[in-house]
Design an enzyme around this catalytic site. Structure first.
Site, PDB file in Angstrom:
ATOM      1  N   CYS A  54     -16.681  12.886  22.248  1.00  0.00           N
ATOM      2  CA  CYS A  54     -18.112  12.659  22.409  1.00  0.00           C
ATOM      3  C   CYS A  54     -18.366  11.629  23.512  1.00  0.00           C
ATOM      4  O   CYS A  54     -17.873  10.508  23.451  1.00  0.00           O
ATOM      5  CB  CYS A  54     -18.723  12.176  21.101  1.00  0.00           C
ATOM      6  SG  CYS A  54     -20.477  11.776  21.214  1.00  0.00           S
ATOM      7  N   TYR A  85     -27.136  20.653  27.372  1.00  0.00           N
ATOM      8  CA  TYR A  85     -26.324  20.199  26.243  1.00  0.00           C
ATOM      9  C   TYR A  85     -26.175  21.304  25.206  1.00  0.00           C
ATOM     10  O   TYR A  85     -25.084  21.535  24.668  1.00  0.00           O
ATOM     11  CB  TYR A  85     -26.973  18.965  25.621  1.00  0.00           C
ATOM     12  CG  TYR A  85     -26.216  18.403  24.434  1.00  0.00           C
ATOM     13  CD1 TYR A  85     -24.962  17.822  24.602  1.00  0.00           C
ATOM     14  CD2 TYR A  85     -26.773  18.416  23.158  1.00  0.00           C
ATOM     15  CE1 TYR A  85     -24.267  17.291  23.531  1.00  0.00           C
ATOM     16  CE2 TYR A  85     -26.084  17.887  22.074  1.00  0.00           C
ATOM     17  CZ  TYR A  85     -24.838  17.323  22.267  1.00  0.00           C
ATOM     18  OH  TYR A  85     -24.151  16.809  21.194  1.00  0.00           O
ATOM     19  N   GLU A  97     -17.223  17.535  27.578  1.00  0.00           N
ATOM     20  CA  GLU A  97     -18.038  16.340  27.798  1.00  0.00           C
ATOM     21  C   GLU A  97     -17.172  15.299  28.525  1.00  0.00           C
ATOM     22  O   GLU A  97     -16.058  15.007  28.088  1.00  0.00           O
ATOM     23  CB  GLU A  97     -18.537  15.772  26.466  1.00  0.00           C
ATOM     24  CG  GLU A  97     -19.488  16.701  25.735  1.00  0.00           C
ATOM     25  CD  GLU A  97     -20.103  16.062  24.500  1.00  0.00           C
ATOM     26  OE1 GLU A  97     -19.969  14.832  24.323  1.00  0.00           O
ATOM     27  OE2 GLU A  97     -20.720  16.801  23.706  1.00  0.00           O
ATOM     28  N   ASP A 132     -15.401  15.788  15.223  1.00  0.00           N
ATOM     29  CA  ASP A 132     -16.093  16.529  16.282  1.00  0.00           C
ATOM     30  C   ASP A 132     -15.201  17.679  16.726  1.00  0.00           C
ATOM     31  O   ASP A 132     -14.139  17.461  17.323  1.00  0.00           O
ATOM     32  CB  ASP A 132     -16.389  15.611  17.475  1.00  0.00           C
ATOM     33  CG  ASP A 132     -17.421  14.556  17.152  1.00  0.00           C
ATOM     34  OD1 ASP A 132     -18.282  14.809  16.288  1.00  0.00           O
ATOM     35  OD2 ASP A 132     -17.388  13.479  17.776  1.00  0.00           O
ATOM     36  N   TYR A 137     -14.945  19.005  23.280  1.00  0.00           N
ATOM     37  CA  TYR A 137     -14.370  17.708  22.916  1.00  0.00           C
ATOM     38  C   TYR A 137     -12.902  17.590  23.331  1.00  0.00           C
ATOM     39  O   TYR A 137     -12.223  16.640  22.937  1.00  0.00           O
ATOM     40  CB  TYR A 137     -14.496  17.476  21.413  1.00  0.00           C
ATOM     41  CG  TYR A 137     -15.929  17.452  20.935  1.00  0.00           C
ATOM     42  CD1 TYR A 137     -16.826  16.498  21.415  1.00  0.00           C
ATOM     43  CD2 TYR A 137     -16.398  18.395  20.026  1.00  0.00           C
ATOM     44  CE1 TYR A 137     -18.147  16.484  20.992  1.00  0.00           C
ATOM     45  CE2 TYR A 137     -17.723  18.383  19.590  1.00  0.00           C
ATOM     46  CZ  TYR A 137     -18.585  17.429  20.083  1.00  0.00           C
ATOM     47  OH  TYR A 137     -19.895  17.416  19.666  1.00  0.00           O
ATOM     48  N   CYS A 202     -20.869   7.174  17.110  1.00  0.00           N
ATOM     49  CA  CYS A 202     -19.769   7.049  18.061  1.00  0.00           C
ATOM     50  C   CYS A 202     -18.521   7.630  17.414  1.00  0.00           C
ATOM     51  O   CYS A 202     -17.972   7.033  16.482  1.00  0.00           O
ATOM     52  CB  CYS A 202     -19.539   5.595  18.466  1.00  0.00           C
ATOM     53  SG  CYS A 202     -18.084   5.369  19.505  1.00  0.00           S
ATOM     54  N   CYS A 211      -0.554   2.093  25.045  1.00  0.00           N
ATOM     55  CA  CYS A 211      -0.034   2.748  26.231  1.00  0.00           C
ATOM     56  C   CYS A 211       0.910   1.781  26.947  1.00  0.00           C
ATOM     57  O   CYS A 211       0.636   0.577  27.001  1.00  0.00           O
ATOM     58  CB  CYS A 211      -1.193   3.144  27.148  1.00  0.00           C
ATOM     59  SG  CYS A 211      -0.697   4.083  28.605  1.00  0.00           S
TER      60      CYS A 211
END
Length: 219
Positions: A54, A85, A97, A132, A137, A202, A211
């Site tokens: 998202c 959208y 997105e 989602d 996504y 969110c 990482c």
């Protein structure tokens, strides 16, 4: 919510036709950083495009990163020109997105932006991030130069090693050039959505695995 059927990308001939020109306008300036959303951008700045779920939460991750000059959200990687959208959510455009990040390489490296990207989502989930679900996504890096492509490929390989050691599966992130994958800005209400709606949804969340090139800043 999770779907009972695995999302599938459309073939080019199955995609919605779209339109030759955008059907809406984009705000002039970033609500947080104050700089213009659309180019041309000042000399010396560079552009990076990331898809990590998202785009509301994803954009906030990057505008909070030092050295980022502006951000805007949009659609990329598909076939439908100037989509809406609703069209992207239908799964019939092929777009994901994305967040466009305009940055000053003298203040923040592309490697650092990749660090934020990898650690801010789970790149092993395929056509979803958490709850989602949908092809929009999926995880993707759209590169603007051979140097960006090489750096993104190397960081993907490095992150795969530590994810595998932590029990995660294969990274599904696509690393692709922007050459034939135009970026289409999203509607005005999506731009800096979580600045306008601080309590808004969110769906962004990482694996908790660092990482190798660094640890992304906490929220």
């Amino acid at each position: 919510m999770f779907l009972s059927r695995t999302p599938v990308l459309p073939a080019p001939e199955q995609a919605l036709r779209g339109r030759p020109e955008p059907g809406f306008s984009v705000p002039e300036r970033h609500t947080v950083l104050g700089n213009p959303l659309l180019g041309p951008y000042p000399e010396g700045l560079e552009v990076a495009d990331f898809g990590l779920g998202c785009f509301w939460g994803a954009e906030r991750k990057f505008w909070r990163t030092d050295g980022v000059w502006t951000t805007l959200v949009g659609y990329q990687g598909g076939y439908t020109p100037h989509p809406t959208y609703e069209e992207v959510c239908s799964g019939l455009t092929g777009h994901t997105e994305v967040v466009r990040v305009v940055f000053d390489p003298a203040k923040v490296s592309y490697e650092t932006l990749l660090k934020v990207f990898w650690e801010s989502h789970d790149p092993t989930q395929g056509f979803r991030q958490g709850n989602d679900v949908g092809t929009q996504y999926r995880s993707a890096v759209y590169t603007h130069s051979p140097a960006q492509a090489a750096t993104a490929e190397a960081s993907r390989a490095a992150y795969q090693k530590v994810l595998t050691a932590s029990g995660y599966g294969e990274i599904t992130t696509a690393v692709l050039p922007v050459d034939d994958r135009p970026f289409y800005p999203a509607e005005a209400y999506h731009q800096q959505y979580l600045d306008k709606n601080p309590a808004g949804y969110c769906g962004i969340g990482g694996t908790g695995v660092s990482c190798p090139i660094g640890v992304a800043k906490a929220e």
